[in-house]
Design an enzyme around this catalytic site. Sequence first.
Site, mmCIF file in Angstrom:
data_model
loop_
_atom_site.group_PDB
_atom_site.id
_atom_site.type_symbol
_atom_site.label_atom_id
_atom_site.label_comp_id
_atom_site.label_asym_id
_atom_site.label_seq_id
_atom_site.Cartn_x
_atom_site.Cartn_y
_atom_site.Cartn_z
ATOM 1 N N ASP A 56 -3.267 1.877 -11.218
ATOM 2 C CA ASP A 56 -4.527 2.042 -11.962
ATOM 3 C C ASP A 56 -4.575 3.265 -12.882
ATOM 4 O OD1 ASP A 56 -5.023 4.202 -10.158
ATOM 5 O OD2 ASP A 56 -6.130 2.901 -8.794
ATOM 6 N N HIS A 81 5.072 1.276 -8.248
ATOM 7 C CA HIS A 81 4.823 -0.126 -8.600
ATOM 8 C C HIS A 81 4.416 -0.302 -10.061
ATOM 9 C CE1 HIS A 81 4.093 -1.064 -4.044
ATOM 10 N NE2 HIS A 81 5.354 -0.848 -4.339
ATOM 11 N N GLN A 136 1.597 4.028 -4.989
ATOM 12 C CA GLN A 136 1.844 2.588 -5.145
ATOM 13 C C GLN A 136 0.823 1.992 -6.114
ATOM 14 O OE1 GLN A 136 2.635 0.802 -0.946
ATOM 15 N NE2 GLN A 136 1.558 2.718 -0.620
HETATM 16 P P1 OAD Z 1 -3.726 -2.278 0.947
HETATM 17 O O1 OAD Z 1 -4.882 -3.020 0.378
HETATM 18 O O2 OAD Z 1 -2.690 -3.052 1.664
HETATM 19 O O3 OAD Z 1 -4.243 -1.159 1.950
HETATM 20 C C1 OAD Z 1 -5.280 -0.292 1.614
HETATM 21 C C2 OAD Z 1 -5.428 0.692 2.758
HETATM 22 O O4 OAD Z 1 -6.406 1.648 2.381
HETATM 23 C C3 OAD Z 1 -5.893 0.074 4.068
HETATM 24 O O5 OAD Z 1 -5.092 0.582 5.132
HETATM 25 C C4 OAD Z 1 -7.349 0.531 4.214
HETATM 26 O O6 OAD Z 1 -7.720 0.742 5.561
HETATM 27 C C5 OAD Z 1 -7.311 1.835 3.455
HETATM 28 N N1 OAD Z 1 -8.588 2.228 2.821
HETATM 29 C C6 OAD Z 1 -9.501 1.431 2.200
HETATM 30 N N2 OAD Z 1 -10.512 2.151 1.706
HETATM 31 C C7 OAD Z 1 -10.238 3.459 2.014
HETATM 32 C C8 OAD Z 1 -10.897 4.694 1.775
HETATM 33 N N3 OAD Z 1 -12.060 4.766 1.103
HETATM 34 N N4 OAD Z 1 -10.322 5.824 2.241
HETATM 35 C C9 OAD Z 1 -9.143 5.779 2.934
HETATM 36 N N5 OAD Z 1 -8.486 4.636 3.179
HETATM 37 C C10 OAD Z 1 -9.004 3.489 2.732
HETATM 38 O O7 OAD Z 1 -3.093 -1.426 -0.257
HETATM 39 P P2 OAD Z 1 -1.651 -0.733 -0.346
HETATM 40 O O8 OAD Z 1 -1.238 -0.177 0.956
HETATM 41 O O9 OAD Z 1 -1.707 0.165 -1.513
HETATM 42 O O10 OAD Z 1 1.935 -3.997 -4.430
HETATM 43 O O11 OAD Z 1 -0.740 -1.975 -0.700
HETATM 44 C C11 OAD Z 1 0.601 -1.750 -1.028
HETATM 45 C C12 OAD Z 1 1.038 -2.701 -2.091
HETATM 46 O O12 OAD Z 1 0.730 -4.051 -1.705
HETATM 47 C C13 OAD Z 1 0.324 -2.565 -3.423
HETATM 48 O O13 OAD Z 1 0.853 -1.551 -4.253
HETATM 49 C C14 OAD Z 1 0.549 -3.902 -4.043
HETATM 50 C C15 OAD Z 1 0.230 -4.775 -2.860
HETATM 51 O O14 OAD Z 1 0.812 -6.033 -2.869
HETATM 52 C C16 OAD Z 1 2.286 -4.696 -5.510
HETATM 53 O O15 OAD Z 1 1.486 -5.284 -6.217
HETATM 54 C C17 OAD Z 1 3.755 -4.674 -5.777
#
Ligand code: OAD
Length: 272
Positions: A109, A124, A106
């Site tokens: 970068d 995305h 998703q």
């Molecule tokens: P989120 O910011 O919603 O979630 C990030 C996840 O990574 C969380 O569950 C954290 O607990 C976890 N996390 C953070 N640091 C970590 C680490 N060092 N190791 C392991 N896990 C870690 O991001 P996404 O799930 O990617 O979409 O969000 C999905 C989509 O929502 C994105 O692609 C974007 C956003 O709106 C669009 O822009 C269309």
Amino acid sequence: MSLNMSRSGASKLQGRLRRAKRVAVLTGAGVSAESGVPTFRGTDGLWRQYRAEDLATPEAFRRDPKLVWEWYDWRRQLIAKCQPNPAHQAIAALERDAPEFLLITQNVDGLHRKAGSVRLVELHGNLWHVRCVRDERTMENFDVPLRQIPPRCECGAPLRPEVVWFGEALPAEALRQAFDAAESCEVFLVVGTSAVVQPAASLPMIARGHGAYVVEVNLEPTPLTSIAHESHYGKAGEILPRLLGFPSGRPGSDNFEFRNSNFAISPPDPHR
Ligand code: OAD
């Protein structure tokens, strides 16, 4: 760092991977967090500081393309300084040993590609791709910072970031490949996603429904935890190399041997 197994005792993942012909991986912003890329929903997450409606919708771009591009230009400048971390490297290594493999990310970068991942779909979009709003032509653009805001196509029309905004459809071919992989894989690994954005969040459930062994790596439990066979809590860059059976060390460093009985790989070629 401690590796916590939620239910399974010892991880069965390496054994499953050894036997698997088809492997799929889904990643979210958490996989890039240790590279210095902000996540969306954490304490310092982008959506805690900015309103998606102002910056990541087609309406926002029509209303104020300069504002939207200034935000993307800032993110591009930030990400340009970031390097793949051991989690990206471990996923790239996993791909090299799997007969059939798909990385579904998703993230926009580009760090998976930089780490050497090849068989991947960017659900995305990609921050380093731009699209002409007039003729829909897409092209790469690595200008950091941008030379003009908004940047313009040769035809004179404004360019937009080639990313999926709220309210827009995901790229059809990428989506098809992602669903195919979820339905056919034997192991499905989920790394660093809050699993709240559809349709990506449904992929692990589909995989599980089709009999895949589902393993989650995240800082904390997510909506997927209840369906995962294994959940590992902690930083992906620390957990993943160990979980996949790589020796401790920093991939890419001169003295690092990214090699064990299950996986034998060479360092990523930066030109791929
Ligand atoms: P989120 O910011 O919603 O979630 C990030 C996840 O990574 C969380 O569950 C954290 O607990 C976890 N996390 C953070 N640091 C970590 C680490 N060092 N190791 C392991 N896990 C870690 O991001 P996404 O799930 O990617 O979409 O969000 C999905 C989509 O929502 C994105 O692609 C974007 C956003 O709106 C669009 O822009 C269309």
